[in-house]
Design a protein around this motif. Structure first.
Motif, mmCIF file in Angstrom:
data_model
loop_
_atom_site.group_PDB
_atom_site.id
_atom_site.type_symbol
_atom_site.label_atom_id
_atom_site.label_comp_id
_atom_site.label_asym_id
_atom_site.label_seq_id
_atom_site.Cartn_x
_atom_site.Cartn_y
_atom_site.Cartn_z
ATOM 1 N N PRO A 1 42.058 -0.271 21.697
ATOM 2 C CA PRO A 1 43.095 0.445 22.456
ATOM 3 C C PRO A 1 44.326 -0.432 22.687
ATOM 4 O O PRO A 1 44.823 -0.570 23.810
ATOM 5 N N ILE A 2 44.814 -1.025 21.615
ATOM 6 C CA ILE A 2 45.987 -1.900 21.643
ATOM 7 C C ILE A 2 46.990 -1.333 20.640
ATOM 8 O O ILE A 2 46.604 -0.939 19.531
ATOM 9 N N TYR A 3 48.274 -1.333 20.987
ATOM 10 C CA TYR A 3 49.268 -0.641 20.180
ATOM 11 C C TYR A 3 50.505 -1.502 19.979
ATOM 12 O O TYR A 3 50.663 -2.562 20.573
ATOM 13 N N THR A 4 51.401 -1.002 19.130
ATOM 14 C CA THR A 4 52.694 -1.648 18.945
ATOM 15 C C THR A 4 53.724 -0.616 18.520
ATOM 16 O O THR A 4 53.389 0.410 17.914
ATOM 17 N N GLY A 5 54.983 -0.896 18.858
ATOM 18 C CA GLY A 5 56.109 -0.109 18.365
ATOM 19 C C GLY A 5 56.224 1.275 18.960
ATOM 20 O O GLY A 5 55.396 1.734 19.730
ATOM 21 N N GLY A 6 57.312 1.963 18.558
ATOM 22 C CA GLY A 6 57.468 3.379 18.836
ATOM 23 C C GLY A 6 57.868 3.727 20.259
ATOM 24 O O GLY A 6 57.973 2.901 21.151
ATOM 25 N N ASN A 7 58.092 5.025 20.453
ATOM 26 C CA ASN A 7 58.461 5.593 21.743
ATOM 27 C C ASN A 7 57.202 5.937 22.513
ATOM 28 O O ASN A 7 56.405 6.764 22.077
ATOM 29 N N ARG B 1 50.921 5.832 28.885
ATOM 30 C CA ARG B 1 50.795 4.392 29.037
ATOM 31 C C ARG B 1 50.048 3.810 27.850
ATOM 32 O O ARG B 1 48.907 4.165 27.579
ATOM 33 N N TYR B 2 50.711 2.935 27.133
ATOM 34 C CA TYR B 2 50.104 2.192 26.033
ATOM 35 C C TYR B 2 50.135 0.710 26.382
ATOM 36 O O TYR B 2 51.163 0.209 26.851
ATOM 37 N N VAL B 3 49.053 0.009 26.157
ATOM 38 C CA VAL B 3 49.068 -1.446 26.234
ATOM 39 C C VAL B 3 49.588 -1.942 24.894
ATOM 40 O O VAL B 3 48.896 -1.856 23.879
ATOM 41 N N LYS B 4 50.823 -2.419 24.901
ATOM 42 C CA LYS B 4 51.476 -2.828 23.660
ATOM 43 C C LYS B 4 51.424 -4.341 23.519
ATOM 44 O O LYS B 4 51.700 -5.072 24.470
ATOM 45 N N ILE B 5 51.094 -4.778 22.343
ATOM 46 C CA ILE B 5 50.849 -6.197 22.117
ATOM 47 C C ILE B 5 52.103 -7.035 22.316
ATOM 48 O O ILE B 5 52.040 -8.177 22.776
ATOM 49 N N GLU B 6 53.280 -6.464 22.042
ATOM 50 C CA GLU B 6 54.510 -7.220 22.187
ATOM 51 C C GLU B 6 54.867 -7.501 23.648
ATOM 52 O O GLU B 6 55.700 -8.354 23.941
ATOM 53 N N ASP B 7 54.222 -6.759 24.576
ATOM 54 C CA ASP B 7 54.477 -6.974 25.998
ATOM 55 C C ASP B 7 53.636 -8.100 26.583
ATOM 56 O O ASP B 7 53.780 -8.431 27.772
ATOM 57 N N HIS B 8 52.752 -8.690 25.774
ATOM 58 C CA HIS B 8 51.823 -9.700 26.290
ATOM 59 C C HIS B 8 51.759 -10.904 25.350
ATOM 60 O O HIS B 8 50.805 -11.063 24.584
ATOM 61 N N PRO B 9 52.765 -11.777 25.368
ATOM 62 C CA PRO B 9 52.746 -12.961 24.501
ATOM 63 C C PRO B 9 51.691 -13.965 24.967
ATOM 64 O O PRO B 9 51.329 -14.001 26.148
ATOM 65 N N GLY B 10 51.221 -14.760 24.014
ATOM 66 C CA GLY B 10 50.266 -15.804 24.357
ATOM 67 C C GLY B 10 48.988 -15.696 23.556
ATOM 68 O O GLY B 10 48.933 -15.056 22.500
ATOM 69 N N TYR B 11 47.934 -16.301 24.069
ATOM 70 C CA TYR B 11 46.653 -16.384 23.367
ATOM 71 C C TYR B 11 45.732 -15.250 23.819
ATOM 72 O O TYR B 11 45.363 -15.159 24.988
ATOM 73 N N TRP B 12 45.389 -14.407 22.879
ATOM 74 C CA TRP B 12 44.554 -13.240 23.134
ATOM 75 C C TRP B 12 43.087 -13.529 22.827
ATOM 76 O O TRP B 12 42.770 -14.259 21.897
#
Length: 472
Positions: free
Chosen positions: A351-357, A362-373
């Motif tokens: 349930p992790i996403y990227t890009g788009g409108n 509510r999407y948990v977008k990977i670009e909003d969470h920098p660092g070590y996953w």
């Protein structure tokens, strides 16, 4: 003064005219050269420019630190798949005629822009001796000529992927067989459609095993047609990430144009790996993700699909070898003993996403969470797999094995770190560390990060099929 003003006006009109001509000039399309294929690759970041008129769009994965290399004439190693198929022959009273050997199906994708009528040649060798050679036509995918890209709905999606040539599992000839088993080399050659010139592009390694079978009366069993399979234990340590729109058209193995589309243009994270299950056993029904970034948990409770994780079989990378006998006393009557060696592709949809409108959802977008996953896949209180990666510049960082140019994946795909639980997960039936077998059919690991993944692979079950009188 009047002459000077007139001259300035003429100069301004000439400049505007030239500028307009430059803006309206159509892009030049070069045809493949006779002696070499066309190179349209951006050598700085290893990607192919978009089709004419396409807006320059951001790549999903970071190329920071990526070694400069040419994406022309490069195999997509994660797409490569070899399948050993026994030659069908009706059982008869002549036992020596039943085992006529096996033939190989090849699934290949070569990145680059190539002439029409180009092809592959797949040569199987053992100890340097050629066993078989199969020529198969390539399916050419060139964005500049793809009719699907003429529609406006498709053009709003990222088309910044490589042109390529593929086989789609149609590369085989049932009459080109061999009975050889053991370790072998597979040479993949490109055949230029304009010149018929051949070029070696990659050599893989396979390990073929033969599983015998019985048929007929339980008290007097006879030899049946054997089963051949290519073992893939080393791949159980390998995983890669790929953001995609839908699995409808095959996900990573499909046509990137056939991704489906909607208003939001949101891509879903899918993690690709493989495993060796027991025949008839299935994945857990309910799985969820526990993710953290820099040690801090990510709240998925109000996400679009909450924390649910889906799993799929990628299908195309399935391999099976079936062994049967009646050696042990308990199998002298009734059904025979059966031991299947299975290797299956596995996809986890997170349930992790990227890009788009994403307005309104509510999407948990990977670009909003920098660092070590770190994301753990959990079911019934058990951690099935743990995945790790780094996010920088809003993208998943390229793995060291890709930075070195040791392996190549399709655009938007990146190798990620994966760890299995001690003793394997509930769905793992066979696990066998093979540190010298490399990844993607024998490509040696070249980095410490890569070797550590293989080194953490636990052992579980028997490596290959075993007879009934030796089974535990």
């Amino acid at each position: 003064m009047m002459y000077r003003t007139t001259a300035i006006l003429i100069l301004m009109i000439f400049s505007v005219s030239v500028s307009a001509q430059i803006r309206l000039r159509l892009p030049k399309v070069e045809l493949p050269k006779k002696d070499s294929v066309q190179e349209t690759v951006n050598k700085t970041n290893g990607t192919t420019p978009g089709a004419a008129g396409e807006p320059d769009q951001k790549k999903l994965f970071s190329t920071k630190g990526l070694k400069t290399y040419d994406r022309q004439m490069v195999m997509d190693d994660a797409y490569t798949y070899f399948d050993a198929e026994h030659k069908n022959k009706t059982a008869s009273s002549s036992l020596s005629d039943q085992d006529v050997g096996w033939y190989m199906r090849s699934n290949l994708r070569l990145l680059g822009t190539f002439p029409e009528r180009s092809a592959f040649r797949v040569v199987l060798k053992k100890s340097g001796r050629q066993l078989t050679s199969v020529r198969c036509d390539g399916v050419i995918k060139t964005k500049a000529k793809d009719e699907k890209l003429r529609s406006n709905p498709m053009r709003k999606y990222s088309l910044n992927y490589d042109d390529y040539m593929s086989t789609d599992l149609h590369c085989f000839k049932e009459d080109v067989v061999t009975k050889e088993t053991g370790q072998m080399d597979v040479d993949v050659l490109f055949i230029n459609g304009d010149t018929d010139e051949e070029k070696l592009v990659r050599t893989y390694k396979i390990d073929v095993h033969r599983a015998t079978n019985v048929r007929g009366n339980a008290s007097r069993p006879e030899q049946d047609v054997p089963s051949y399979y290519i073992q893939r234990h080393a791949e159980s340590a390998v995983a890669f990430a790929y953001f995609d729109y839908t699995l409808r058209s095959g996900g990573y193995n499909g046509d990137p144009v056939d991704r489906g589309y909607g208003e939001r243009d949101v891509r879903t994270l899918r993690l690709y790996t493989s495993y060796s299950p027991q025949a008839g056993k299935y994945m857990p029904n309910s799985m969820f993700a526990r993710c953290a970034v820099n040690g801090q948990p990510i709240d998925l409770s109000d996400n679009r699909n909450r924390d649910n994780v889906k799993s799929y079989s990628s299908g195309r990378v399935d391999e099976v070898g079936t062994y049967t006998d009646r050696l042990a006393a308990k199998y002298k009557t009734g059904g025979p003993y059966v031991d299947k060696v299975l290797f299956k592709g596995l996809v986890f949809e997170l349930p992790i996403y990227t890009g788009g409108n994403t307005s309104g959802i509510r999407y948990v977008k990977i670009e909003d969470h920098p660092g070590y996953w770190e994301c753990r896949i959990v079911a019934d209180g058990e951690t099935l797999r743990t995945f790790r990666w780094k996010v920088e510049d809003g993208k998943i960082a390229v793995h060291a094995e890709q930075k070195s140019g040791n392996i190549n994946l399709f655009h938007d795909a990146v190798l990620v770190d994966m760890e299995l639980p001690a003793g394997g997960a509930v769905f793992d039936y066979r696990l066998s560390p093979m540190p010298n077998s490399g990844l993607f059919y024998g490509i040696p690991w070249s980095t410490a990060e890569g070797r550590s993944m293989e080194g953490r692979l636990p052992k579980k079950g028997d490596r290959y099929h075993i007879p009934s009188n030796k089974a535990k």
